[in-house]
Design an enzyme around this catalytic site. Structure first.
Site, PDB file in Angstrom:
ATOM      1  N   GLU A 175      -0.057  77.091  58.310  1.00 17.43           N
ATOM      2  CA  GLU A 175      -0.128  77.340  56.866  1.00 17.43           C
ATOM      3  C   GLU A 175       0.337  78.761  56.544  1.00 17.43           C
ATOM      4  OE1 GLU A 175      -0.231  76.211  54.102  1.00 17.43           O
ATOM      5  OE2 GLU A 175      -1.754  74.712  53.711  1.00 17.43           O
ATOM      6  N   ASP A 176       0.778  78.963  55.317  1.00 19.67           N
ATOM      7  CA  ASP A 176       1.129  80.303  54.847  1.00 19.67           C
ATOM      8  C   ASP A 176      -0.147  81.075  54.502  1.00 19.67           C
ATOM      9  OD1 ASP A 176       0.590  78.546  52.764  1.00 19.67           O
ATOM     10  OD2 ASP A 176       2.264  79.194  51.502  1.00 19.67           O
ATOM     11  N   GLY A 194       5.504  76.492  51.678  1.00 19.90           N
ATOM     12  CA  GLY A 194       5.029  77.856  51.928  1.00 19.90           C
ATOM     13  C   GLY A 194       5.169  78.379  53.344  1.00 19.90           C
ATOM     14  N   PHE A 247      -3.102  87.573  44.330  1.00 19.75           N
ATOM     15  CA  PHE A 247      -2.078  86.541  44.394  1.00 19.75           C
ATOM     16  C   PHE A 247      -0.836  87.136  45.035  1.00 19.75           C
ATOM     17  CE2 PHE A 247       1.018  83.373  43.327  1.00 19.75           C
ATOM     18  CZ  PHE A 247       0.290  82.207  43.526  1.00 19.75           C
ATOM     19  N   ASP A 274      -6.653  79.496  50.905  1.00 20.46           N
ATOM     20  CA  ASP A 274      -7.335  80.069  49.748  1.00 20.46           C
ATOM     21  C   ASP A 274      -8.702  79.364  49.617  1.00 20.46           C
ATOM     22  OD1 ASP A 274      -7.562  81.538  47.336  1.00 20.46           O
ATOM     23  OD2 ASP A 274      -6.599  79.974  46.175  1.00 20.46           O
ATOM     24  N   ARG A 294       9.941  83.206  47.103  1.00 16.96           N
ATOM     25  CA  ARG A 294       9.732  82.724  48.477  1.00 16.96           C
ATOM     26  C   ARG A 294      10.618  83.468  49.476  1.00 16.96           C
ATOM     27  NH1 ARG A 294       6.669  77.962  48.500  1.00 16.96           N
ATOM     28  NH2 ARG A 294       6.996  76.566  46.744  1.00 16.96           N
TER      29      ARG A 294
HETATM   30  P1  IMP Z   1      -6.047  76.140  48.811  1.00 24.33           P
HETATM   31  O1  IMP Z   1      -5.953  74.642  48.851  1.00 24.33           O
HETATM   32  O2  IMP Z   1      -6.817  76.627  47.635  1.00 24.33           O
HETATM   33  O3  IMP Z   1      -6.583  76.728  50.098  1.00 24.33           O
HETATM   34  O4  IMP Z   1      -4.594  76.684  48.581  1.00 24.33           O
HETATM   35  C1  IMP Z   1      -3.705  76.663  49.583  1.00 24.33           C
HETATM   36  C2  IMP Z   1      -2.271  76.684  49.114  1.00 24.33           C
HETATM   37  O5  IMP Z   1      -2.131  77.297  47.827  1.00 24.33           O
HETATM   38  C3  IMP Z   1      -1.481  77.547  50.072  1.00 24.33           C
HETATM   39  O6  IMP Z   1      -0.980  76.780  51.132  1.00 24.33           O
HETATM   40  C4  IMP Z   1      -0.425  78.125  49.167  1.00 24.33           C
HETATM   41  O7  IMP Z   1       0.680  77.267  49.126  1.00 24.33           O
HETATM   42  C5  IMP Z   1      -1.082  78.217  47.809  1.00 24.33           C
HETATM   43  N1  IMP Z   1      -1.618  79.584  47.561  1.00 24.33           N
HETATM   44  C6  IMP Z   1      -2.900  80.009  47.632  1.00 24.33           C
HETATM   45  N2  IMP Z   1      -3.016  81.314  47.351  1.00 24.33           N
HETATM   46  C7  IMP Z   1      -1.761  81.742  47.127  1.00 24.33           C
HETATM   47  C8  IMP Z   1      -1.205  83.027  46.818  1.00 24.33           C
HETATM   48  O8  IMP Z   1      -1.875  84.068  46.702  1.00 24.33           O
HETATM   49  N3  IMP Z   1       0.146  83.050  46.661  1.00 24.33           N
HETATM   50  C9  IMP Z   1       0.940  81.958  46.789  1.00 24.33           C
HETATM   51  N4  IMP Z   1       0.470  80.754  47.085  1.00 24.33           N
HETATM   52  C10 IMP Z   1      -0.876  80.630  47.248  1.00 24.33           C
HETATM   53 MG    MG Z   2       0.947  76.312  51.554  1.00 25.42          MG
END
Ligand code: IMP
Ligand code: MG
Length: 170
Positions: free
Chosen positions: A95-96, A41, A148, A99, A161
């Site tokens: 990080e991208d 990401g 999303f 969440d 991407r």
């Molecule tokens: P987390 O572990 O729930 O914080 O999720 C983090 C990872 O999930 C990010 O580094 C993204 O790769 C992916 N992610 C979370 N939300 C989105 C979104 O809205 N679009 C695309 N990827 C997401």
């Molecule tokens: Mg990511």
């Protein structure tokens, strides 16, 4: 499925420059910053950000995967590039998007166990409203609602991407 633009290519570039200025200023007295790109990401964000930094860096990539479709699996796999010696070093995780914070928590624990002197996080997007893990995002580009998003490295089942802008799925 319809994609709507949330942040344009120009808005992204402007914000990346500002973030790089802040980070360069904060680390101006350090010898070396270990910048870790979290694949896949953050590949474009990391590449853009690191080239705007005004401080010496060691750039490395690591792979963390926690997602299937639009739902978090809750499990984080860390693989590839994890052999970098960060003992006693200043680490900046790129990080991208953050969440729930599950991925980030696993990464912070991973670099803490490797003996990093300091660990900070820079995420292009912050979905603060979805956070369940106790993690701090030190630098972020934009805070967003519970949408999303795709593009600028972010995917929906590995698609979109390559988009130069950030869009959301309606
Ligand atoms: P987390 O572990 O729930 O914080 O999720 C983090 C990872 O999930 C990010 O580094 C993204 O790769 C992916 N992610 C979370 N939300 C989105 C979104 O809205 N679009 C695309 N990827 C997401
Ligand atoms: Mg990511």
């Amino acid at each position: 499925m319809k994609l709507r633009c949330l942040f344009s290519k120009e808005q992204i570039a402007r914000r990346v420059k500002q973030l790089a200025e802040t980070i360069s200023h904060d680390y101006r007295n350090k010898d070396e910053l270990f910048v870790i790109c979290i694949l896949n990401g953050s590949i474009f964000f990391s590449a853009d950000l690191v080239r705007e930094l005004k401080i010496p860096c060691i750039f490395n990539c690591i792979k963390a995967k926690s997602y299937a479709g639009t739902t978090s699996t809750g499990k984080v796999d860390i693989s590839y590039g994890d052999s970098l010696d960060v003992n006693g070093k200043d680490v900046l995780i790129i990080e991208d998007i953050v969440d729930t914070g599950t991925t980030l928590k696993a990464l912070i624990d991973f670099y803490t166990a490797k003996g990093a002197a300091s660990i900070k996080v820079c995420s292009f997007l912050d979905k603060q409203c979805r956070r369940t893990a106790d993690v701090k995002v030190d630098y972020y580009g934009f805070e967003i609602d519970d949408k999303f998003v795709v593009g600028y490295g972010m995917d929906y089942n590995e698609k979109y991407r390559e988009l130069p802008y950030i869009g959301y799925i309606e």
